[in-house]
Design a protein around this motif. Sequence first.
Motif: not given
Length: 678
Positions: A504-512, A552-553
């Motif tokens: 999961p992304r850690l910055d709560n932003e959308q996209g890749l 996602c990250r």
Amino acid sequence: MAHVDAGKTTTTERMLYYTGMIHKMGDIDSGNTVMDTDEQEGKRGITISSAAISTYWNYSNEKYRINIIDTPGHVDFAIEVERSLRVLDGAIALFCAASGVEPQSENVWHMGSKYGVPRICFVNKMDRQGADFLKVVAAIEERLKVVAIPVQIPIGSADDFEGVIDLIQMKALHWSDKLGEHTTVSNIPTDMLEEATQQRERMLEQIAAHDNRFLDLYFEDANRISEAEIIAALRRGTIEMNFHPVLCGTAHKNKGVQPLLDAVIRYLPAPIDMPAIVGTSLNSDEEQVRERTIDEPFAALAFKVNIDKHVGKLTMVRVYSGMLKAGTNLLNARTGAMVRVNRIQEVKANAYVNMLETQAGDICALVGLKDVRTGDTLCAIDHPLVLESIDIPEPVIALSIEPKTREDVKIFGQALAFATEEDPSLQVDVDDQTGQTILKGMGELHLEVVIEKLRLSHDLNVNKGAPKVAYKETITQTVEHREKLVKQTGGSGQFADITFVLGPRLDNEQGLELIDSTKGGVIPKEYFPSIKKGFLQAMRHGVLLGFPVESCRVELLDGKIHQEDSNAIDFEKAARDGFKKAALQAGPQLLEPVMSVEIETQEEYTGPVNSDLNRRRGTVVGIEDRASRKVIQAEVPLAATFGYISDLRTITSGRANISMKLSHYAIVPEHVSVALMS
């Protein structure tokens, strides 16, 4: 801009009448207003598509041009408000005097803040039962977290509403004739003089609290401040968005509209009052600045595309700088292509008048532009720049459609292409498994209107499936994965080897979010765009039910190449295949859209309404009183709202109003997720 049924189109109609643009006032109920030109708008009694028109108003012995855009109030058509606010310099926020600050009022207000649009407020429908001007002003301050300064107060309310008291000139204004054409100025009624004096003092205090120049005048002698000094201070504060002047009236009864037109000129900015337009260079992030004058190179933003049966494609633009003559070539900053402007037209709702040229500050239609979309920057070829585009919301609902007859098949693709070009919040996809055409939009009403428009505008009849929720997918765990692609059969083969961490992304932003942690150049830099493309392609179809992966990250750790067999396409495929395998191990979850719902009804129905909301997996977040009725605020999954309006009418015997807007996406409960995947 306002909530649905606050009176936007009626107010606009009156403004056009008093400015002399039209000679007869239309009526929403009769479906004959100038701004609601779509056949469905007349039938449904709502605005579906924002309509632009230019008119002129005489103020203080000068003639001013006003470009007006009347926007829809229904949340399904919020994109129309969004793209209008992106290109406007000011806005009138309408509020119903009885209902106050409603959900879509908040929504569009925050859009205005997002784009830095100065606003004045007009409390409309003062003739309605339950109208309470000062209560609405208090609600504006409380719910929108702003400073609202009444510059008028009403004389009476509901059936007793007679006119307004102007707190600047301290006079009473009445409109006694049926059409409200003549404003009678008189002394303030004796029984209202004390209240008017108190409200004027409050107005002066609030202006002084936000304007140092005015504060000095106030301390010198508040009684000697001139009308011109008050108006100048109100203008400064409005443009700087320190506060918002509030007026009142009833557009339907033709009272209070002329002072509103005066307020547009007095308080809202002219193009030259706005800061310079800031864009970026075409091929870098270098800042480019354009002053809003005719002496600068041409720059405009396309904010809407219309397909007209007779004229063809019309591109609505806001001109920010420079001048443009018909026959000129421009650069489309998105495509890098040159486009030719065949004609320039002034917009008169659904009518168009040819113009020889257009200049900074104008809103107009350009004819003949190819491959121009909403949000594109059009600029001088030798002075390219890119302006901030327009945010397009993600669709939340989908249904399958197919042409009904053989004749419909012939025009099916082109008609859908026209529809998505006009409405960027509409999406058309093809289901990879079934081959069905999927139409995606912002709500049931949105898709219903689009399908009806296909029939009316293109003679296209379609069969449609049941509406479905546009779910998303996400991943909740972090996994490491190695994907190796080897295919060697003699001659040129295929080889790609990548190791990455997916989570999961850690910055709560959308996209890749793609991070390169490889060392020693194990993967050549020229392959990275292909790797990113592969991950993005895989994210379009998640591993649970094929819905897009929201975010996602990916961190690239290592990789290998083959000097002869590796190429960019191999790494694209490795990223795509590797993502699908890793995502299955990364705790994939379904996400569903959750709607913010507000229901206004009588107290006796609050129990049954709450019970029904619980049955729909809804959560009540608050109940408040508003004009002797109960207002229930809740969050409900979109999947549980299909057909809800008719059910609510049954529960409340037709005595309820409802509004919904997208709140957020949330993880689908396990039992619901299992049912969806079974």
